[in-house]
Design a protein around this motif. Structure first.
Motif, PDB file in Angstrom:
ATOM      1  N   THR A 134      12.163 -25.658  36.850  1.00 29.23           N
ATOM      2  CA  THR A 134      13.470 -26.043  36.332  1.00 29.23           C
ATOM      3  C   THR A 134      13.337 -26.447  34.866  1.00 29.23           C
ATOM      4  OG1 THR A 134      13.119 -28.329  37.087  1.00 29.23           O
ATOM      5  CG2 THR A 134      14.277 -26.831  38.590  1.00 29.23           C
ATOM      6  N   ILE A 262      24.695 -20.631  32.014  1.00 28.27           N
ATOM      7  CA  ILE A 262      23.260 -20.700  31.731  1.00 28.27           C
ATOM      8  C   ILE A 262      23.093 -21.458  30.424  1.00 28.27           C
ATOM      9  CG2 ILE A 262      21.159 -19.371  31.303  1.00 28.27           C
ATOM     10  CD1 ILE A 262      22.351 -17.090  32.904  1.00 28.27           C
ATOM     11  N   SER A 297      14.669 -14.365  31.237  1.00 25.17           N
ATOM     12  CA  SER A 297      13.993 -15.483  31.906  1.00 25.17           C
ATOM     13  C   SER A 297      14.780 -15.960  33.121  1.00 25.17           C
ATOM     14  CB  SER A 297      13.787 -16.629  30.920  1.00 25.17           C
ATOM     15  OG  SER A 297      15.027 -17.021  30.336  1.00 25.17           O
ATOM     16  N   ALA A 298      16.115 -15.995  33.013  1.00 24.97           N
ATOM     17  CA  ALA A 298      16.943 -16.421  34.144  1.00 24.97           C
ATOM     18  C   ALA A 298      16.930 -15.371  35.256  1.00 24.97           C
ATOM     19  CB  ALA A 298      18.374 -16.679  33.678  1.00 24.97           C
ATOM     20  N   ILE A 422      22.795 -17.138  40.003  1.00 20.72           N
ATOM     21  CA  ILE A 422      22.030 -17.373  38.794  1.00 20.72           C
ATOM     22  C   ILE A 422      22.655 -18.506  37.990  1.00 20.72           C
ATOM     23  CG2 ILE A 422      23.332 -15.743  37.355  1.00 20.72           C
ATOM     24  CD1 ILE A 422      20.679 -14.885  36.102  1.00 20.72           C
ATOM     25  N   GLY A 423      21.810 -19.241  37.271  1.00 23.34           N
ATOM     26  CA  GLY A 423      22.306 -20.277  36.378  1.00 23.34           C
ATOM     27  C   GLY A 423      22.569 -21.605  37.057  1.00 23.34           C
TER      28      GLY A 423
END
Length: 490
Positions: A134, A262, A297-298, A422-423
């Motif tokens: 994280t 994000i 990267s995400a 995601i995010g």
């Protein structure tokens, strides 16, 4: 007929950046422009690029040599670029022999004298906790990158290279897909080689130069001849690495019915908003043109986390060492480069994006109640359309690791069925992602079709068998380990 040997050869070429490139020097420099980010009142530093004497970005010869060497099979790579070989049975008697190659690789320098500053951009990232995967609070780092489109002038020198070796080298250079520097797992560092110009100096011309009168004032370069590139060998499988010509390439189109959030410190800088205020601000990820992207990267984090979750579900109580044996070949580690390339996902031409601002109340983690004076303002993005990213992975890696390949297909199955998010704020309904596969200009919405049409060496049955075989082997090993521990206690 004896293979002809050239005493001297020069190969000039141009390298064009197809994505961002970053070969960093290991040194830190301060951001001194007016738009720099301030962190606790101190100037933020960035990872500096390798620079020449004129302070222009360069691609070191050592980096280019490593990239080129990896394109050839070991025997040809050693002949061209040199290497070392360890001989001997025991550690005490072992001898390391070093071999000099016939090719030397020069550093490539940025072309043009006035565009070096415009060619470089600075990107700020969030640091990731290695344990929890994280974001680390208040841990930003910045890197300098050469923008896509930057052009470098490169050169190779060869001495006493055979005509066969020279043809092999030129054949590979003409078709090679090069990737140099940092961020290869995100699709960074891709360069295209063009304008290859080869000049050779034969033994006869070298002798003629030695015998020429000094009054002629002829330079050695005047005795070089052009090397014709039309008659190069068409079959190069026996001299090149298999990964050069055997790669699974596919496009992922990603859409979301929800807002996507994000965190992006770069967006805060562009909006002239302080990084830390009384009211916490978070914003979606954007790129230089101001359009939202899904950062590599995400994307990798989302897919990798699901990859590990599936393995842990199939193999309960798996130890970390065994888990990494399945994960590392595809996703890489600190000691091994990732085989699966996933670049940033950008908006398609038809897609439109709308900012989605929202205010939220912060929750006290200890009491579970509302945290006084802590209002969270977020700027998410809602997209009508798709994000697109071009991915690739060597077929040799897929064939060598059938169980991990099967797990990867299960990950993509979940992506096609919109089972991932995601995010940030996923627990608030943000960031659900649905995927579509595109390969060979054809769309696939079912993982069965992807396996049947894109993975020639696999079928659903073989992938299912590899999972069953791995589970069986894992249970057998676990049972033997328990029996061994029981015998030890007795």
């Amino acid at each position: 007929m004896a293979d002809k040997t050239y005493p001297k050869v020069t190969l000039d070429f141009k390298l064009t950046a197809k994505s961002r490139i970053g070969v960093h020097s290991g040194e830190q420099a301060e951001l001194t422009n007016a738009e720099q980010i301030q962190s606790e009142g101190n100037t933020l530093t960035y990872a500096q690029l390798m620079l020449d004497v004129n302070k222009r970005p360069m691609l070191p010869g050592s980096s280019l040599k490593g990239v080129l060497r990896a394109l050839f099979e070991p025997k040809m790579a050693q002949a061209l670029f040199g290497g070392q070989q360890r001989e001997g049975n025991s550690a005490q008697q072992a001898i390391t022999k070093r071999f000099n190659g016939c090719v030397s690789v020069q550093s490539a320098f940025l072309m043009g004298t006035n565009n070096s500053e415009k060619a470089v951009t600075y990107q700020t990232h969030n640091s990731i906790d290695a344990i929890t995967d994280t974001v680390l609070d208040n841990h930003l780092f910045s890197q300098a990158w050469v923008n896509s489109g930057g052009q470098f002038k490169g050169q190779l020198h060869a001495e006493f290279i055979s005509e066969t070796q020279l043809k092999a080298l030129c054949s590979v250079l003409k078709i090679a897909q090069l990737q140099v520097g940092a961020g290869s797992k995100w699709g960074y560092g891709q360069v295209e080689l063009s304008d290859l110009n080869v000049k050779v100096l034969s033994a006869e011309k070298l002798t003629a130069w030695f015998k020429s009168d000094n009054n002629d004032q002829k330079k050695l370069s005047d005795f070089y001849d052009d090397f014709k590139l039309e008659n190069l060998p068409s079959e190069i499988g026996n001299i090149t690495s298999k990964t050069l010509i055997d790669t699974w390439q596919f496009d992922l189109h990603l859409s979301s019915p929800d807002p996507i959030l994000i965190a992006c410190p770069e967006h805060l800088k562009m909006q002239n908003k302080p990084h830390k205020t009384e009211q916490t601000m978070a914003a979606y990820f954007v790129r230089e043109e101001g359009k939202p992207i899904l950062p590599a990267s995400a994307l990798r984090g989302m897919l990798r986390a699901r990859f590990i979750k599936i393995i842990c579900t199939l193999l309960p109580q798996i130890d970390c060492k065994t888990l990494q044996q399945f994960v590392t070949p595809f996703w890489g580690s600190t000691a091994q480069r990732s085989a699966l390339i996933i670049p940033n996902a950008t908006l398609t031409k038809e897609a439109t994006a709308i900012t989605h601002p929202q205010s939220m109340i912060a929750i006290d983690r200890f009491t579970g109640g509302v945290k006084d004076g802590a209002l969270i303002n977020v700027e998410a993005v809602t997209v009508n359309g798709d994000f697109k990213t071009a991915c690739s992975i060597p077929m040799a890696v897929l064939k060598a690791h059938p169980f991990s390949t099967a797990v990867l297909m299960l990950v993509f199955k979940d992506l096609l069925e919109q089972k991932m998010a995601i995010g940030a704020n996923k627990n608030r309904g943000y960031g659900r992602i649905k995927g579509k596969f595109f390969a060979h200009k054809k769309e696939y919405t079912d993982i069965q079709d992807v396996i049947d049409n894109c993975l020639a060496h696999f079928s659903s049955e073989t992938l299912e068998d590899s999972i069953k075989k791995t589970i069986k082997e894992y249970k057998t090993d676990s049972k033997k380990e328990q029996q061994s521990e029981g015998a030890t206690h007795d």
